[in-house]
Design a protein around this motif. Structure first.
Motif, mmCIF file in Angstrom:
data_model
loop_
_atom_site.group_PDB
_atom_site.id
_atom_site.type_symbol
_atom_site.label_atom_id
_atom_site.label_comp_id
_atom_site.label_asym_id
_atom_site.label_seq_id
_atom_site.Cartn_x
_atom_site.Cartn_y
_atom_site.Cartn_z
ATOM 1 N N LEU A 125 36.655 50.155 53.109
ATOM 2 C CA LEU A 125 35.614 49.424 53.839
ATOM 3 C C LEU A 125 36.284 48.480 54.829
ATOM 4 O O LEU A 125 37.180 47.704 54.461
ATOM 5 C CB LEU A 125 34.794 48.629 52.817
ATOM 6 C CG LEU A 125 33.705 47.683 53.302
ATOM 7 C CD1 LEU A 125 32.601 48.435 54.032
ATOM 8 C CD2 LEU A 125 33.099 46.941 52.107
ATOM 9 N N VAL A 126 35.874 48.536 56.098
ATOM 10 C CA VAL A 126 36.442 47.657 57.132
ATOM 11 C C VAL A 126 35.303 46.830 57.718
ATOM 12 O O VAL A 126 34.338 47.390 58.262
ATOM 13 C CB VAL A 126 37.111 48.468 58.263
ATOM 14 C CG1 VAL A 126 37.746 47.523 59.291
ATOM 15 C CG2 VAL A 126 38.145 49.440 57.713
ATOM 16 N N PRO A 132 31.468 53.836 43.715
ATOM 17 C CA PRO A 132 31.984 53.098 42.550
ATOM 18 C C PRO A 132 33.497 52.921 42.534
ATOM 19 O O PRO A 132 34.004 52.063 41.823
ATOM 20 C CB PRO A 132 31.515 53.934 41.350
ATOM 21 C CG PRO A 132 30.986 55.218 41.901
ATOM 22 C CD PRO A 132 30.798 55.088 43.374
ATOM 23 N N ARG A 133 34.230 53.723 43.323
ATOM 24 C CA ARG A 133 35.701 53.530 43.390
ATOM 25 C C ARG A 133 36.112 53.327 44.840
ATOM 26 O O ARG A 133 36.004 54.237 45.664
ATOM 27 C CB ARG A 133 36.427 54.737 42.816
ATOM 28 C CG ARG A 133 36.273 54.822 41.308
ATOM 29 C CD ARG A 133 37.437 55.536 40.682
ATOM 30 N NE ARG A 133 38.705 54.876 40.982
ATOM 31 C CZ ARG A 133 39.858 55.270 40.468
ATOM 32 N NH1 ARG A 133 39.896 56.300 39.666
ATOM 33 N NH2 ARG A 133 40.975 54.648 40.776
ATOM 34 N N LEU A 134 36.569 52.124 45.111
ATOM 35 C CA LEU A 134 36.932 51.750 46.478
ATOM 36 C C LEU A 134 38.431 51.465 46.515
ATOM 37 O O LEU A 134 38.919 50.626 45.753
ATOM 38 C CB LEU A 134 36.129 50.505 46.874
ATOM 39 C CG LEU A 134 36.338 49.933 48.276
ATOM 40 C CD1 LEU A 134 35.917 50.930 49.357
ATOM 41 C CD2 LEU A 134 35.509 48.636 48.435
ATOM 42 N N HIS A 135 39.143 52.159 47.403
ATOM 43 C CA HIS A 135 40.599 51.937 47.474
ATOM 44 C C HIS A 135 40.920 50.566 48.072
ATOM 45 O O HIS A 135 41.843 49.889 47.620
ATOM 46 C CB HIS A 135 41.254 53.044 48.310
ATOM 47 C CG HIS A 135 42.695 52.800 48.601
ATOM 48 N ND1 HIS A 135 43.669 52.829 47.612
ATOM 49 C CD2 HIS A 135 43.339 52.465 49.755
ATOM 50 C CE1 HIS A 135 44.847 52.550 48.160
ATOM 51 N NE2 HIS A 135 44.674 52.317 49.449
ATOM 52 N N ALA A 136 40.140 50.173 49.100
ATOM 53 C CA ALA A 136 40.501 48.902 49.765
ATOM 54 C C ALA A 136 39.348 48.362 50.592
ATOM 55 O O ALA A 136 38.486 49.112 51.049
ATOM 56 C CB ALA A 136 41.715 49.109 50.675
ATOM 57 N N VAL A 137 39.378 47.050 50.756
ATOM 58 C CA VAL A 137 38.512 46.404 51.753
ATOM 59 C C VAL A 137 39.423 45.667 52.726
ATOM 60 O O VAL A 137 40.378 44.989 52.320
ATOM 61 C CB VAL A 137 37.467 45.464 51.106
ATOM 62 C CG1 VAL A 137 38.100 44.389 50.243
ATOM 63 C CG2 VAL A 137 36.584 44.815 52.160
ATOM 64 N N GLY A 153 42.900 48.606 43.330
ATOM 65 C CA GLY A 153 42.929 48.805 44.784
ATOM 66 C C GLY A 153 43.550 47.640 45.533
ATOM 67 O O GLY A 153 44.358 46.886 44.994
ATOM 68 N N ARG A 154 43.132 47.490 46.755
ATOM 69 C CA ARG A 154 43.775 46.515 47.641
ATOM 70 C C ARG A 154 42.746 45.734 48.462
ATOM 71 O O ARG A 154 41.686 46.269 48.792
ATOM 72 C CB ARG A 154 44.701 47.222 48.632
ATOM 73 C CG ARG A 154 45.739 48.054 47.939
ATOM 74 C CD ARG A 154 46.588 48.797 48.914
ATOM 75 N NE ARG A 154 47.352 49.784 48.157
ATOM 76 C CZ ARG A 154 48.378 50.471 48.606
ATOM 77 N NH1 ARG A 154 48.789 50.292 49.835
ATOM 78 N NH2 ARG A 154 49.001 51.339 47.837
#
Ligand SMILES: NC(=O)c1ccc[n+]([C@@H]2O[C@H](COP(=O)([O-])OP(=O)(O)OC[C@H]3O[C@@H](n4cnc5c(N)ncnc54)[C@H](OP(=O)(O)O)[C@@H]3O)[C@@H](O)[C@H]2O)c1
Length: 322
Positions: A49-50, A123-128, A171-172
């Motif tokens: 997500l950016v 439900p699974r997000l690597h990074a924002v 994640g990050r």
């Protein structure tokens, strides 16, 4: 990631000179020694997500992440600008997986609700990547009562990060801050910038300093969830933000400004690299940087504690559905 002594010295001199390090000269020289690119396809099957991805560095970050195979979620306040950004990226990368979301990060209640809904959908997000940024010409207060740069750079990102905490496990988090933070101390006593003559440039830099402190606080707090947190600054990049908010600066530095892709490079790298970079760092051009260049003005533990209490208090959200 041990730099040869001569390269390290040159890198340091470039950083201190500002013009050599922050402009397009910086990456042109540093790419001779900086860490390798993330492997092609490093982000295939991962969602990122950016925020503030309708233009400038956010759009460039989305481009870089999509090139590495990420499913990229772009947020911004304006639906048509987001659609234009998505179309532009799809023209360049027809197979990219891009989703746009209208979401105003300065609206804390809406951000909490956005995070709740987003976590259900993803439900699974690597990074924002917290990229959204503003430099208002005069003091502006959000409908919830917060000074706008504080709400956009600090409080909103806090609500979003903690609303996504479960989805982000392992994640990050990357905060896009600014070299302008070097010129400001942490003001924990007046975080809303209610006292003194307001300057948009100062408000911006104060909240960018807060982002550096927040990076370290989040890194410690989120470590048990395996979430790694870093901040970076892009140098001076040619974006609508710079040309609109700092026209004189843009006119003087114009030919030397980096392009947006180069400004976004370290945010993309931090999101995708497999290098052992730990957590809690402040980066520029793929190298960890000090958060202060002089001992004067380093925040005390008491000031950090006061700031953290303020952030927790100001971002308290009603439980969803309450
Ligand atoms: N360019 C540089 O040289 C430079 C240097 C140092 C740091 N930075 C940092 O880099 C980041 C991006 O800067 P930029 O130069 O690319 O700025 P920009 O061209 O003005 O782009 C800012 C982006 O943020 C979005 N945005 C603003 N307020 C928002 C909000 N409340 N909610 C969601 N999105 C919002 C804008 O989209 P909408 O207006 O459509 O919502 C736009 O997509 C900022 O954090 C800035 O502090 C930039």
């Amino acid at each position: 990631m041990v730099l040869h002594e001569a390269a390290a010295a040159l890198d340091w001199v470039m950083d201190k000179s500002l013009v050599l390090g922050y402009t397009k000269i910086g990456p042109a020289v540093r790419r001779n020694w900086w860490p390798h690119d993330p492997v092609p396809g490093a982000l295939i099957g991962r969602h990122v997500l950016v925020t503030g991805a309708s233009g400038g560095l956010g759009l460039a970050t989305a481009r870089g992440l999509a090139r590495l195979g990420a499913a990229v979620h772009l947020t911004g306040r304006n639906a048509s600008r987001l659609d234009d950004a998505r179309s532009m990226l799809l023209d360049e990368q027809p197979l990219a997986e891009l989703t746009v979301h209208v979401a105003d990060i300065s609206d804390l209640a809406a951000t909490a609700e956005f995070a709740r809904q987003f976590s259900t959908d993803v439900p699974r997000l690597h990074a924002v990547v917290h990229n959204a940024g503003v430099m208002p010409p005069k003091r502006t207060v959000t409908p919830e009562g917060h000074e706008l740069t504080l709400a956009t750079h600090v409080l909103g990102p806090h609500v979003l990060t903690y609303g996504l905490r479960k989805a982000l496990a392992g994640g990050r988090v990357v905060l896009v801050t600014s070299g302008g933070a070097y010129g400001q101390r942490l003001d924990a006593a007046d975080p809303e910038y209610a006292e003194g003559d307001y300057s948009g440039v100062t408000a911006y830099a104060r909240t960018k300093r807060m982002q550096l402190v927040l990076t370290e606080l989040w890194a410690r707090d989120l470590e048990p969830d395996g979430i790694r947190v870093h901040s970076m600054h892009p140098g001076w990049a040619d974006t609508p933000g710079v040309t609109d908010s700092l026209p004189r600066f843009a006119a003087v530095t114009g030919p030397l400004l980096r392009d947006a892709d180069s400004g976004a490079d370290t945010a993309v790298w931090l999101t995708a690299t497999d290098d052992a970079i730990g957590t809690g760092g402040f980066w520029h051009d793929r190298r960890r940087r000090p958060t202060h260049y002089a001992p004067v003005g380093i925040e005390t533990p008491e000031q950090v504690g006061q700031f953290w209490d303020f952030v927790l208090d100001a971002t308290e959200q009603p439980a969803p559905g309450a």
